[in-house]
Design a protein around this motif. Structure first.
Motif, PDB file in Angstrom:
ATOM      1  N   GLU A 289       0.812  -1.225   0.000  1.00 13.54           N
ATOM      2  CA  GLU A 289       0.000   0.000   0.000  1.00 13.54           C
ATOM      3  C   GLU A 289       0.843   1.272   0.000  1.00 13.54           C
ATOM      4  O   GLU A 289       0.377   2.339   0.391  1.00 13.54           O
ATOM      5  CB  GLU A 289      -1.018  -0.002   1.142  1.00 13.54           C
ATOM      6  CG  GLU A 289      -2.024  -1.133   1.014  1.00 13.54           C
ATOM      7  CD  GLU A 289      -3.321  -0.903   1.764  1.00 13.54           C
ATOM      8  OE1 GLU A 289      -3.276  -0.355   2.880  1.00 13.54           O
ATOM      9  OE2 GLU A 289      -4.378  -1.267   1.220  1.00 13.54           O
ATOM     10  N   THR A 290       2.070   1.180  -0.494  1.00 14.98           N
ATOM     11  CA  THR A 290       2.819   2.378  -0.841  1.00 14.98           C
ATOM     12  C   THR A 290       2.525   2.695  -2.305  1.00 14.98           C
ATOM     13  O   THR A 290       2.066   1.834  -3.069  1.00 14.98           O
ATOM     14  CB  THR A 290       4.330   2.175  -0.653  1.00 14.98           C
ATOM     15  OG1 THR A 290       4.754   1.064  -1.466  1.00 14.98           O
ATOM     16  CG2 THR A 290       4.654   1.914   0.802  1.00 14.98           C
ATOM     17  N   LEU A 291       2.785   3.939  -2.700  1.00 17.15           N
ATOM     18  CA  LEU A 291       2.556   4.307  -4.091  1.00 17.15           C
ATOM     19  C   LEU A 291       3.534   3.549  -4.978  1.00 17.15           C
ATOM     20  O   LEU A 291       4.742   3.509  -4.710  1.00 17.15           O
ATOM     21  CB  LEU A 291       2.740   5.811  -4.278  1.00 17.15           C
ATOM     22  CG  LEU A 291       2.405   6.340  -5.679  1.00 17.15           C
ATOM     23  CD1 LEU A 291       0.901   6.378  -5.893  1.00 17.15           C
ATOM     24  CD2 LEU A 291       3.013   7.718  -5.901  1.00 17.15           C
ATOM     25  N   ALA A 292       3.022   2.918  -6.026  1.00 23.10           N
ATOM     26  CA  ALA A 292       3.885   2.195  -6.960  1.00 23.10           C
ATOM     27  C   ALA A 292       4.860   3.172  -7.612  1.00 23.10           C
ATOM     28  O   ALA A 292       4.503   4.313  -7.928  1.00 23.10           O
ATOM     29  CB  ALA A 292       3.040   1.497  -8.017  1.00 23.10           C
ATOM     30  N   SER A 293       6.089   2.726  -7.827  1.00 27.30           N
ATOM     31  CA  SER A 293       7.130   3.617  -8.360  1.00 27.30           C
ATOM     32  C   SER A 293       6.774   4.164  -9.729  1.00 27.30           C
ATOM     33  O   SER A 293       7.199   5.258 -10.102  1.00 27.30           O
ATOM     34  CB  SER A 293       8.466   2.869  -8.428  1.00 27.30           C
ATOM     35  OG  SER A 293       8.367   1.736  -9.294  1.00 27.30           O
ATOM     36  N   TYR A 294       6.000   3.436 -10.493  1.00 24.32           N
ATOM     37  CA  TYR A 294       5.644   3.859 -11.847  1.00 24.32           C
ATOM     38  C   TYR A 294       4.442   4.789 -11.880  1.00 24.32           C
ATOM     39  O   TYR A 294       4.163   5.436 -12.887  1.00 24.32           O
ATOM     40  CB  TYR A 294       5.344   2.641 -12.725  1.00 24.32           C
ATOM     41  CG  TYR A 294       4.309   1.703 -12.135  1.00 24.32           C
ATOM     42  CD1 TYR A 294       2.955   1.982 -12.235  1.00 24.32           C
ATOM     43  CD2 TYR A 294       4.699   0.557 -11.461  1.00 24.32           C
ATOM     44  CE1 TYR A 294       2.006   1.143 -11.677  1.00 24.32           C
ATOM     45  CE2 TYR A 294       3.768  -0.289 -10.893  1.00 24.32           C
ATOM     46  CZ  TYR A 294       2.415   0.008 -11.006  1.00 24.32           C
ATOM     47  OH  TYR A 294       1.475  -0.811 -10.441  1.00 24.32           O
ATOM     48  N   SER A 295       3.684   4.883 -10.798  1.00 26.30           N
ATOM     49  CA  SER A 295       2.402   5.592 -10.831  1.00 26.30           C
ATOM     50  C   SER A 295       2.580   7.102 -10.841  1.00 26.30           C
ATOM     51  O   SER A 295       3.321   7.668 -10.014  1.00 26.30           O
ATOM     52  CB  SER A 295       1.543   5.198  -9.631  1.00 26.30           C
ATOM     53  OG  SER A 295       0.303   5.893  -9.649  1.00 26.30           O
TER      54      SER A 295
END
Length: 503
Positions: A289-295
């Motif tokens: 539930e961390t922001l995905a690196s690609y998002s």
């Protein structure tokens, strides 16, 4: 990971064509014929959309740049032409008894099992998937396709009535997206979707994973006309275009909730169409539930959802895991469909309810919006109760509306209106203009500026080719009164402007 690529010109006219979309005012009832009057040489009409009053024109790819400039300027000089823009390409943004349910995590992360205690979904709720074609005979999808439409959809790339993928090994994105939202749940087969909504396939991306602005806009307006309750746009790239803005505005006015992917560039800039105010922008989360690196992320994000290594249906009749904001978006669309199976809500009420019942996962609002979408809370919380999951920013309280009528005499006429906010800190304000069908009125607005907008200086604009306009402003600046301009682009008649404020 299916990522966003830079937009590039061209579409179905082939590699030897460079295409433009010409938006024609609704005062002309034959946009295609009107544009034809202003063509020269090798300029050719390729298609038209009578709903949006647009016409696609192709020029030879090898034509010198002055020829393109001459075409653009000639069209802009025509009285009824509102805009000319390049037809750029957008790209794909990549405990039931189902045996592979244990290999999934997205459904559990958004607490779908809690929702399934109440409902597995309703086939009368339709999710329009505007994407690559859907393999509608996949054994985990065939029971949830919208059989009210021949072949469960339409192909806008090849301009025919069958949206089945052209090349199964390459064209998997639409099938994967559809399975996330609505693979058959509790059917003893494969994986689960978020719920048993019906899938309507609008094939607007080719087997190469890209599609033109005009094809995507055509698919969006078509899905809205078919009565889609939710429209999923797991695609993006390029910038603002009037054509796509008008398409999602049309779908919203028809009652659809348009859900769109934030983009996969890993930067603070939400891609279009997710950045349009009409669209519910979705960012992607990793399993922790961390922001995905690609998002991508930014102020336009309204909800977050799991998007990394999401297991779903594949075009070999099996299942695969891929990642992207493309995968997070149908999670939200599926939760929206599941919620509509439980409650009778308008698209605005549904949007607010999903945000009000979202769960705060500890990220900034630019990264999670109101929070991570939660199917369990959304389905088990009565929208009329005002309860939620603590995500914030949901706007689930009361509302107040004010309407004013007026009239404009001709193209040089406009009315400036001033509105004093009734709430101290409204979550949203929506301006709806209802004007005459035989004229073309536009709507402009300013907030935080003690001055009336003009047609060249404004904070917000709704500029379709007819007189039905909507502006939606989240978290408006209430330091000054709101100022609105109703302007006649062409024609005359009476109008009604309704301003609705939400707590």
């Amino acid at each position: 990971m299916v990522g966003a690529a830079s937009a590039a010109p061209g579409n179905g006219g082939g590699p030897d064509r460079r295409e433009y979309i010409v938006g024609v005012s609704a005062t002309e009832d034959d946009p295609k014929g009107y544009v034809k009057q202003h063509l020269k040489g090798n300029e050719e009409v390729l298609s038209s959309n009578e709903t949006l009053n647009t016409t696609v024109v192709g020029l030879p790819e090898n034509a010198a740049e002055p020829a393109h400039e001459n075409f653009r300027e000639r069209q802009k000089r025509a009285d009824a032409v509102k805009y000319v823009e390049e037809n750029v390409r957008l790209t794909a943004q990549l405990a039931p008894n189902d045996p592979q349910y244990g290999d999934q995590y997205a459904d559990q992360q958004v607490n779908a099992p809690d929702a399934w205690e109440e409902t597995f979904g309703d086939a009368n709720v339709t999710i329009g998937v505007v994407d690559q074609g859907v393999k509608y005979d996949h054994p985990d999808l065939d029971g949830n396709m919208d059989d009210a439409v021949s072949n469960y959809g339409r192909d806008f790339v090849d301009d025919d009535g069958d949206p089945y993928p052209d090349a199964l090994s390459d064209e998997y994105h639409g099938t994967h997206v559809s399975g996330i939202a609505a693979a058959e749940t509790d059917n003893g087969e494969g994986v689960t979707g978020i719920g048993n909504s019906s899938v309507l396939s609008g094939r607007a991306l080719s087997e190469r994973g890209s599609g033109s602005t005009s094809d995507i806009a055509d698919a969006v307006t078509w899905a809205a006309d078919q009565g889609a309750d939710v429209i999923n746009l797991s695609l993006g790239g390029g910038g603002y275009t009037d054509t796509m803005k008008n398409a999602v505005s049309y779908a919203t006015d028809k009652g659809a909730l348009v859900v769109a992917a934030a983009g996969n560039d890993g930067r603070n800039s939400v891609s279009y169409p997710a950045a349009y105010s009409e669209c519910l922008g979705v960012s992607a989360l990793d399993p922790d539930e961390t922001l995905a690196s690609y998002s991508n992320y930014g102020n336009e994000i309204e909800l977050a959802a799991p998007g990394t290594n999401v297991l779903s249906t594949w075009t070999d009749d099996g299942y695969e895991k891929i990642s992207g904001t493309s995968m997070a978006t149908p999670v939200v669309a599926g939760v929206a469909g599941l919620t509509l199976a439980q409650y009778d809500l308008t698209n605005a009420e549904l949007r607010d309810h999903l945000k009000a019942t979202a769960v705060d996962v500890g990220l900034s609002t630019e990264k999670q919006g109101s929070g991570r979408v939660d199917a369990g809370v959304a389905v088990t919380t009565d929208p009329e109760s005002g309860g939620g999951g603590g995500g914030g920013g949901g706007g689930s309280g009361g509302s107040t509306s004010t309407s004013v009528t007026g009239s404009l005499s001709d193209y040089s006429d406009g009315d400036c209106l001033r509105y004093a906010f009734e709430y101290g800190d409204p979550s949203k304000v929506v301006l709806d203009l209802d004007g005459p069908s035989d004229a073309d009125f536009d709507l402009y607005a300013n907030t935080g500026v003690d001055a009336c907008p003009t047609t060249s200086d404004y904070d917000y604009r709704s500029w379709t080719t007819d007189s039905q306009e909507t502006i939606s402003i989240d978290g408006p600046d209430v330091s000054t009164d709101l100022h609105a301009l109703v302007d006649s682009y062409s024609g005359s008649g009476e109008y009604t402007l309704t301003i609705t404020e939400y707590e």
